[in-house]
Design a protein around this motif. Structure first.
Motif, PDB file in Angstrom:
ATOM      1  N   LEU A  95       0.802  -1.225   0.000  1.00 15.91           N
ATOM      2  CA  LEU A  95       0.000   0.000   0.000  1.00 15.91           C
ATOM      3  C   LEU A  95       0.834   1.273   0.000  1.00 15.91           C
ATOM      4  N   GLY A  96       2.113   1.177  -0.300  1.00 13.48           N
ATOM      5  CA  GLY A  96       3.007   2.332  -0.314  1.00 13.48           C
ATOM      6  C   GLY A  96       2.626   3.398  -1.326  1.00 13.48           C
ATOM      7  N   SER A  97       1.935   3.015  -2.383  1.00 18.75           N
ATOM      8  CA  SER A  97       1.535   4.010  -3.387  1.00 18.75           C
ATOM      9  C   SER A  97       0.196   4.665  -3.041  1.00 18.75           C
ATOM     10  N   TYR A  98      -0.387   4.278  -1.921  1.00 19.03           N
ATOM     11  CA  TYR A  98      -1.634   4.873  -1.444  1.00 19.03           C
ATOM     12  C   TYR A  98      -1.306   5.861  -0.330  1.00 19.03           C
ATOM     13  N   ASP A  99      -2.191   6.800  -0.106  1.00 19.79           N
ATOM     14  CA  ASP A  99      -2.078   7.705   1.036  1.00 19.79           C
ATOM     15  C   ASP A  99      -2.987   7.189   2.138  1.00 19.79           C
TER      16      ASP A  99
END
Length: 170
Positions: A95-99
């Motif tokens: 989920l690193g590309s999510y905020d």
């Protein structure tokens, strides 16, 4: 000419990054969709279009408009191994590309909301819930207005959707 090629390559790479993230969520759903310990709910874009045209007396225009802008909904729930599944999802979904817009951790209960934005427009909302006895993974895609999504969560009687009422963008 060289700039056009670089631009096209950048677009393709960005598309692959988005695809790979969505692919991770798809793989997680597929891993458990035929397991009898899970409940799987999936709503297609066509169903959202049909739902937005239904004449419901008790549903506000805001909720109908929100439904019309959604393109997908998937929910995976289990009433066994909640914490284990929650931790597995955190690792596998990358989920690193999510905020992360909200998280609650209280006495063995974990609740996290993540969004993905493009051009300052939310186009995916992911919710993860993990307790000793419950796991929920929800993915909602489309044009997402957090205020109206919370109203939608109050309108739809699906287990886990009640958590949407507490979502606010940081």
């Amino acid at each position: 000419m060289k700039q056009k090629i670089l631009f096209i390559i950048a677009i393709l790479l960005a598309g692959n990054i988005v695809f790979s993230q969505n692919d991770a969520i798809n793989r997680f759903f597929k891993q458990y969709e035929n397991d009898d310990n899970f409940t799987v709910i999936s709503i297609s874009p066509k169903m959202f279009k049909m739902m937005s045209k239904v004449k419901w007396d008790n549903v506000s225009n805001e909720v109908k408009q929100t439904i019309n802008q959604l393109t997908g909904f998937r929910m995976l729930t289990s009433e066994k191994n909640g914490i284990k599944l929650y931790n597995e999802a955190i690792q596998k979904l990358n989920l690193g590309s999510y905020d992360e817009i909200m998280s609650i951790k209280d006495k063995g209960e974990n609740l996290r909301f993540f969004i993905k934005e493009t051009n300052n427009r939310i186009n995916e909302l992911v919710m993860l819930v993990g307790t000793q006895s419950e796991f929920v993974l929800m993915s909602l895609t489309g044009i997402i207005d957090l205020d109206n999504i919370s109203k939608l969560g109050a309108t739809i009687n699906v287990k886990g959707m009640e958590n949407l009422s507490s979502v606010k963008k940081k």
